[in-house]
Motif scaffolding. Structure first.
Motif, PDB file in Angstrom:
ATOM      1  N   TYR A  37      20.961 -22.374  -7.178  1.00  0.00           N
ATOM      2  CA  TYR A  37      19.895 -21.752  -7.967  1.00  0.00           C
ATOM      3  C   TYR A  37      18.661 -21.509  -7.092  1.00  0.00           C
ATOM      4  N   ILE A  38      18.267 -22.503  -6.322  1.00  0.00           N
ATOM      5  CA  ILE A  38      17.085 -22.377  -5.472  1.00  0.00           C
ATOM      6  C   ILE A  38      17.307 -21.317  -4.394  1.00  0.00           C
ATOM      7  N   GLU A  39      18.500 -21.294  -3.791  1.00  0.00           N
ATOM      8  CA  GLU A  39      18.804 -20.281  -2.775  1.00  0.00           C
ATOM      9  C   GLU A  39      18.693 -18.876  -3.369  1.00  0.00           C
ATOM     10  N   ASN A  40      19.251 -18.686  -4.546  1.00  0.00           N
ATOM     11  CA  ASN A  40      19.183 -17.378  -5.200  1.00  0.00           C
ATOM     12  C   ASN A  40      17.755 -17.008  -5.567  1.00  0.00           C
ATOM     13  N   PHE A  41      16.986 -17.973  -6.039  1.00  0.00           N
ATOM     14  CA  PHE A  41      15.594 -17.715  -6.382  1.00  0.00           C
ATOM     15  C   PHE A  41      14.809 -17.290  -5.145  1.00  0.00           C
ATOM     16  N   ARG A  42      14.975 -18.030  -4.054  1.00  0.00           N
ATOM     17  CA  ARG A  42      14.263 -17.710  -2.813  1.00  0.00           C
ATOM     18  C   ARG A  42      14.652 -16.340  -2.281  1.00  0.00           C
ATOM     19  N   PHE A  43      15.939 -16.007  -2.355  1.00  0.00           N
ATOM     20  CA  PHE A  43      16.411 -14.705  -1.902  1.00  0.00           C
ATOM     21  C   PHE A  43      15.741 -13.585  -2.700  1.00  0.00           C
ATOM     22  N   GLY A  44      15.714 -13.741  -4.020  1.00  0.00           N
ATOM     23  CA  GLY A  44      15.081 -12.730  -4.872  1.00  0.00           C
ATOM     24  C   GLY A  44      13.589 -12.630  -4.641  1.00  0.00           C
ATOM     25  N   MET A  45      12.935 -13.759  -4.471  1.00  0.00           N
ATOM     26  CA  MET A  45      11.491 -13.757  -4.221  1.00  0.00           C
ATOM     27  C   MET A  45      11.183 -13.109  -2.881  1.00  0.00           C
ATOM     28  N   ARG A  46      11.980 -13.437  -1.867  1.00  0.00           N
ATOM     29  CA  ARG A  46      11.774 -12.853  -0.543  1.00  0.00           C
ATOM     30  C   ARG A  46      11.920 -11.335  -0.615  1.00  0.00           C
ATOM     31  N   ASN A  47      12.954 -10.845  -1.311  1.00  0.00           N
ATOM     32  CA  ASN A  47      13.149  -9.399  -1.449  1.00  0.00           C
ATOM     33  C   ASN A  47      11.973  -8.745  -2.164  1.00  0.00           C
ATOM     34  N   THR A  48      11.457  -9.406  -3.180  1.00  0.00           N
ATOM     35  CA  THR A  48      10.322  -8.864  -3.917  1.00  0.00           C
ATOM     36  C   THR A  48       9.092  -8.779  -3.015  1.00  0.00           C
ATOM     37  N   ILE A  49       8.798  -9.849  -2.306  1.00  0.00           N
ATOM     38  CA  ILE A  49       7.616  -9.869  -1.443  1.00  0.00           C
ATOM     39  C   ILE A  49       7.754  -8.875  -0.303  1.00  0.00           C
ATOM     40  N   GLU A  50       8.933  -8.802   0.295  1.00  0.00           N
ATOM     41  CA  GLU A  50       9.135  -7.881   1.408  1.00  0.00           C
ATOM     42  C   GLU A  50       9.048  -6.425   0.975  1.00  0.00           C
ATOM     43  N   GLY A  51       9.212  -6.154  -0.304  1.00  0.00           N
ATOM     44  CA  GLY A  51       9.117  -4.791  -0.804  1.00  0.00           C
ATOM     45  C   GLY A  51       7.718  -4.377  -1.219  1.00  0.00           C
ATOM     46  N   LEU A  52       6.757  -5.290  -1.144  1.00  0.00           N
ATOM     47  CA  LEU A  52       5.398  -4.991  -1.591  1.00  0.00           C
ATOM     48  C   LEU A  52       4.652  -4.096  -0.621  1.00  0.00           C
ATOM     49  N   LYS A  53       3.850  -3.238  -1.179  1.00  0.00           N
ATOM     50  CA  LYS A  53       2.901  -2.448  -0.407  1.00  0.00           C
ATOM     51  C   LYS A  53       1.547  -2.720  -1.045  1.00  0.00           C
ATOM     52  N   ILE A  54       0.617  -3.234  -0.268  1.00  0.00           N
ATOM     53  CA  ILE A  54      -0.667  -3.655  -0.802  1.00  0.00           C
ATOM     54  C   ILE A  54      -1.714  -2.592  -0.482  1.00  0.00           C
ATOM     55  N   VAL A  55      -2.435  -2.158  -1.523  1.00  0.00           N
ATOM     56  CA  VAL A  55      -3.491  -1.155  -1.345  1.00  0.00           C
ATOM     57  C   VAL A  55      -4.800  -1.686  -1.922  1.00  0.00           C
ATOM     58  N   ASP A  56      -5.909  -1.228  -1.344  1.00  0.00           N
ATOM     59  CA  ASP A  56      -7.213  -1.647  -1.849  1.00  0.00           C
ATOM     60  C   ASP A  56      -7.717  -0.651  -2.891  1.00  0.00           C
ATOM     61  N   ASP A  57      -8.976  -0.810  -3.319  1.00  0.00           N
ATOM     62  CA  ASP A  57      -9.553   0.042  -4.364  1.00  0.00           C
ATOM     63  C   ASP A  57      -9.625   1.516  -3.965  1.00  0.00           C
ATOM     64  N   GLN A  58      -9.710   1.782  -2.666  1.00  0.00           N
ATOM     65  CA  GLN A  58      -9.798   3.166  -2.185  1.00  0.00           C
ATOM     66  C   GLN A  58      -8.426   3.724  -1.808  1.00  0.00           C
ATOM     67  N   ASN A  59      -7.382   3.057  -2.222  1.00  0.00           N
ATOM     68  CA  ASN A  59      -5.997   3.472  -1.971  1.00  0.00           C
ATOM     69  C   ASN A  59      -5.602   3.396  -0.494  1.00  0.00           C
ATOM     70  N   ASN A  60      -6.272   2.549   0.278  1.00  0.00           N
ATOM     71  CA  ASN A  60      -5.915   2.338   1.674  1.00  0.00           C
ATOM     72  C   ASN A  60      -4.853   1.240   1.749  1.00  0.00           C
ATOM     73  N   ASP A  61      -3.876   1.456   2.594  1.00  0.00           N
ATOM     74  CA  ASP A  61      -2.813   0.471   2.780  1.00  0.00           C
ATOM     75  C   ASP A  61      -3.383  -0.718   3.552  1.00  0.00           C
ATOM     76  N   VAL A  62      -3.409  -1.892   2.927  1.00  0.00           N
ATOM     77  CA  VAL A  62      -3.921  -3.101   3.567  1.00  0.00           C
ATOM     78  C   VAL A  62      -2.826  -4.176   3.671  1.00  0.00           C
TER      79      VAL A  62
END
Length: 79
Positions: A37-62
Motif C-alpha cells: 500500500y505504501i509503495e503504491n501510494f508513494r508511486f502515485g504521489m511521485r507521479n503527481t508531483i513530477e507532473g506539476l507545473k508551478i506558475v506565479d500570479d503573472q503566469n511565469n513558470d516558477v
C-alpha cells in the motif's frame, strides 16, 4: 492503487487486530499488505508531483529546476 480485495483485507486485519488480535501469519500478511500500500501510494504521489507545473500570479513558470530536470527526462511539459 491496490486492488479492492487487498484493501478490504488490510481493513479486515486492522479490525481484527483491534478486537481479538492477529496470529503470526496474519501479522506477516498485514506487514506485507501495508508495504504494498505504501509503495503504491508513494508511486502515485511521485507521479503527481513530477507532473506539476508551478506558475506565479503573472503566469511565469516558477517550477524548481530539479523538478524541471526530472520532467525533461520523462518528456513532460515539453521541457
Amino acid at each position: 492503487m491496490l486492488p479492492k480485495h487487498q484493501l478490504d483485507r488490510i481493513n479486515a486485519l486492522a479490525k481484527k487486530a483491534k478486537t481479538e488480535g492477529l496470529t503470526l501469519a496474519e501479522q506477516k500478511e498485514q506487514i506485507e499488505l501495508r508495504k504494498k500500500y505504501i509503495e503504491n501510494f508513494r508511486f502515485g504521489m511521485r507521479n503527481t508531483i513530477e507532473g506539476l507545473k508551478i506558475v506565479d500570479d503573472q503566469n511565469n513558470d516558477v517550477t524548481p529546476e530539479k523538478l524541471k530536470q526530472i520532467q525533461q527526462e520523462k518528456g513532460l511539459h515539453n521541457r
